[in-house]
Design a protein around this motif. Sequence first.
Motif, PDB file in Angstrom:
ATOM      1  N   UNK A 218      16.124  -2.615  -3.371  1.00 34.06           N
ATOM      2  CA  UNK A 218      16.754  -3.042  -4.669  1.00 34.06           C
ATOM      3  C   UNK A 218      16.777  -4.391  -4.963  1.00 34.06           C
ATOM      4  N   UNK A 219      17.050  -5.293  -4.218  1.00 35.87           N
ATOM      5  CA  UNK A 219      17.070  -6.612  -4.451  1.00 35.87           C
ATOM      6  C   UNK A 219      15.624  -7.240  -4.923  1.00 35.87           C
ATOM      7  N   UNK A 220      14.406  -6.206  -4.766  1.00 37.45           N
ATOM      8  CA  UNK A 220      13.090  -6.706  -5.134  1.00 37.45           C
ATOM      9  C   UNK A 220      12.828  -6.233  -6.638  1.00 37.45           C
ATOM     10  N   UNK A 221      13.969  -5.568  -7.315  1.00 38.22           N
ATOM     11  CA  UNK A 221      13.592  -4.962  -8.570  1.00 38.22           C
ATOM     12  C   UNK A 221      13.773  -6.403  -9.630  1.00 38.22           C
ATOM     13  N   UNK A 222      12.771  -6.314 -10.691  1.00 36.82           N
ATOM     14  CA  UNK A 222      13.028  -7.458 -11.519  1.00 36.82           C
ATOM     15  C   UNK A 222      12.079  -8.610 -11.101  1.00 36.82           C
ATOM     16  N   UNK A 223      11.589  -8.741 -10.032  1.00 36.29           N
ATOM     17  CA  UNK A 223      10.684  -9.873  -9.380  1.00 36.29           C
ATOM     18  C   UNK A 223       9.196  -9.527  -9.747  1.00 36.29           C
ATOM     19  N   UNK A 224       8.473 -10.611  -9.914  1.00 32.74           N
ATOM     20  CA  UNK A 224       7.125 -10.573 -10.048  1.00 32.74           C
ATOM     21  C   UNK A 224       6.399 -11.127  -8.477  1.00 32.74           C
ATOM     22  N   UNK A 225       5.545 -10.307  -8.119  1.00 30.97           N
ATOM     23  CA  UNK A 225       5.188 -10.595  -6.591  1.00 30.97           C
ATOM     24  C   UNK A 225       3.700 -10.477  -6.658  1.00 30.97           C
ATOM     25  N   UNK A 226       3.027 -11.169  -5.863  1.00 30.81           N
ATOM     26  CA  UNK A 226       1.511 -10.936  -5.382  1.00 30.81           C
ATOM     27  C   UNK A 226       1.656  -9.870  -4.344  1.00 30.81           C
ATOM     28  N   UNK A 227       0.712  -8.985  -4.614  1.00 28.95           N
ATOM     29  CA  UNK A 227       0.470  -7.915  -3.670  1.00 28.95           C
ATOM     30  C   UNK A 227      -0.890  -7.676  -3.439  1.00 28.95           C
ATOM     31  N   UNK A 228      -1.357  -7.337  -2.182  1.00 27.99           N
ATOM     32  CA  UNK A 228      -2.786  -7.044  -1.671  1.00 27.99           C
ATOM     33  C   UNK A 228      -2.883  -5.464  -1.686  1.00 27.99           C
ATOM     34  N   UNK A 229      -3.810  -5.329  -2.628  1.00 30.00           N
ATOM     35  CA  UNK A 229      -4.124  -3.649  -3.140  1.00 30.00           C
ATOM     36  C   UNK A 229      -4.928  -3.033  -1.644  1.00 30.00           C
ATOM     37  N   UNK A 230      -4.053  -1.974  -1.217  1.00 30.40           N
ATOM     38  CA  UNK A 230      -4.926  -1.454   0.082  1.00 30.40           C
ATOM     39  C   UNK A 230      -6.032  -0.238  -0.553  1.00 30.40           C
ATOM     40  N   UNK A 231      -5.611   0.137  -1.343  1.00 31.20           N
ATOM     41  CA  UNK A 231      -6.574   1.445  -2.059  1.00 31.20           C
ATOM     42  C   UNK A 231      -5.484   2.189  -2.759  1.00 31.20           C
ATOM     43  N   UNK A 232      -6.020   3.493  -3.227  1.00 32.93           N
ATOM     44  CA  UNK A 232      -5.529   4.468  -3.895  1.00 32.93           C
ATOM     45  C   UNK A 232      -4.168   5.074  -2.978  1.00 32.93           C
ATOM     46  N   UNK A 233      -3.053   5.281  -3.669  1.00 31.52           N
ATOM     47  CA  UNK A 233      -2.068   5.903  -2.929  1.00 31.52           C
ATOM     48  C   UNK A 233      -2.526   7.450  -2.373  1.00 31.52           C
ATOM     49  N   UNK A 234      -2.208   7.728  -1.021  1.00 33.65           N
ATOM     50  CA  UNK A 234      -2.529   8.780  -0.574  1.00 33.65           C
ATOM     51  C   UNK A 234      -1.812   9.856  -1.313  1.00 33.65           C
ATOM     52  N   UNK A 235      -0.724   9.736  -1.796  1.00 31.30           N
ATOM     53  CA  UNK A 235       0.101  10.878  -2.326  1.00 31.30           C
ATOM     54  C   UNK A 235      -0.207  11.031  -3.687  1.00 31.30           C
ATOM     55  N   UNK A 236      -0.716  10.117  -4.581  1.00 33.56           N
ATOM     56  CA  UNK A 236      -0.992  10.076  -5.760  1.00 33.56           C
ATOM     57  C   UNK A 236      -1.920   9.009  -6.164  1.00 33.56           C
ATOM     58  N   UNK A 237      -3.182   9.778  -6.169  1.00 33.42           N
ATOM     59  CA  UNK A 237      -4.504   8.886  -6.457  1.00 33.42           C
ATOM     60  C   UNK A 237      -4.517   8.163  -7.742  1.00 33.42           C
ATOM     61  N   UNK A 238      -3.575   8.518  -8.657  1.00 26.65           N
ATOM     62  CA  UNK A 238      -3.808   7.858  -9.851  1.00 26.65           C
ATOM     63  C   UNK A 238      -3.108   6.493  -9.814  1.00 26.65           C
ATOM     64  N   UNK A 239      -2.394   6.157  -8.532  1.00 29.17           N
ATOM     65  CA  UNK A 239      -1.672   5.005  -8.480  1.00 29.17           C
ATOM     66  C   UNK A 239      -2.195   4.085  -7.276  1.00 29.17           C
ATOM     67  N   UNK A 240      -2.235   2.758  -7.462  1.00 27.45           N
ATOM     68  CA  UNK A 240      -2.582   1.817  -6.217  1.00 27.45           C
ATOM     69  C   UNK A 240      -1.507   1.788  -5.371  1.00 27.45           C
ATOM     70  N   UNK A 241      -1.701   1.438  -3.967  1.00 20.92           N
ATOM     71  CA  UNK A 241      -0.777   1.388  -2.979  1.00 20.92           C
ATOM     72  C   UNK A 241      -1.217  -0.244  -2.521  1.00 20.92           C
ATOM     73  N   UNK A 242      -0.119  -0.966  -2.463  1.00 21.42           N
ATOM     74  CA  UNK A 242      -0.466  -2.225  -2.206  1.00 21.42           C
ATOM     75  C   UNK A 242       0.888  -2.874  -1.391  1.00 21.42           C
ATOM     76  N   UNK A 243       0.591  -4.105  -0.708  1.00 25.13           N
ATOM     77  CA  UNK A 243       1.717  -4.654   0.025  1.00 25.13           C
ATOM     78  C   UNK A 243       2.022  -6.009  -0.324  1.00 25.13           C
TER      79      UNK A 243
END
Length: 281
Positions: A218-243
């Motif tokens: 919850x403390x992350x909400x509202x922040x802008x973050x650099x993320x490394x995209x791993x690929x399509x989400x396994x549960x929802x291919x219409x979304x990217x999964x990133x870290x």
Amino acid sequence: NFCSYCIVPYVRGPEVSRTMQEVLEEVAAHVAGGAREIHLLGQNVNSFRRREEGSSRFAELLRRLGREFPEVWIRFTTSHPRDFDEAIIDAVAETENVCEYVHLPLQSGSDRILKAMNRGYTSRDYLEKIQSLRRKVERVVISTDIMVGFPGETEGDFLRTLEMVEKCRFDYAFTFVYNPRPGTAASRLVDDVTPDSKRERLERLADVTRRLTARSLQEMVGREEPVLVEGPSRKDPGRWAARTRGNHLVHFPRCGEDLAGKVVRVAITSAGSWALHGRLI
């Protein structure tokens, strides 16, 4: 490290480290091939070269990787609290591309149980390392492993574990029940904690860790973050999964461009129970 409950050292044998040059050369090859993240793996990365040279060179390795490959993110797993020292904490804090994420298994908050586990540190030792990490590494994310039901664990021992979890404010915790492994020192102890008690303690522990994880996310909400995209989400291919650099999982809507393997910026819009949701900036 011969923890009394772990069969791995007996199966795999003594620790062996690759040379510093071998590691640097392999990283160079991966980076030349387009890698954006390097993950250093070991049963205990903190003891890198200790057996061969008499002292650990892991902090030095982190700094060299940071200097020679500044364009990639550096992560490492797993650390052992006994060998996780100030030199490593300083290397994480001072090396720009070493990610602000540390997995540091606690296992128990009871000194009596830690001794029976042959962990090689006390709860005070561990807490001081966590406090140093949070003081020196801005916005560090810390995860841990915790075991319940080790032979001889009393309700008092378990309450000390809960107390340590609250003090450390873990962002993530992987919790499990003790099960004896034939051939280990612990397997010769009487497994005297009942299955019902193990399950009940695990549930109580999970209640605490879930609350702490929810707060961290919850403390992350509202922040802008650099993320490394791993690929399509396994549960929802219409979304990217990133870290994120802190290893938070982030899902955000896919667009026409292939972002896999790229570092992009996202705005964190909401938090789930184990992951974040955002939008591409």
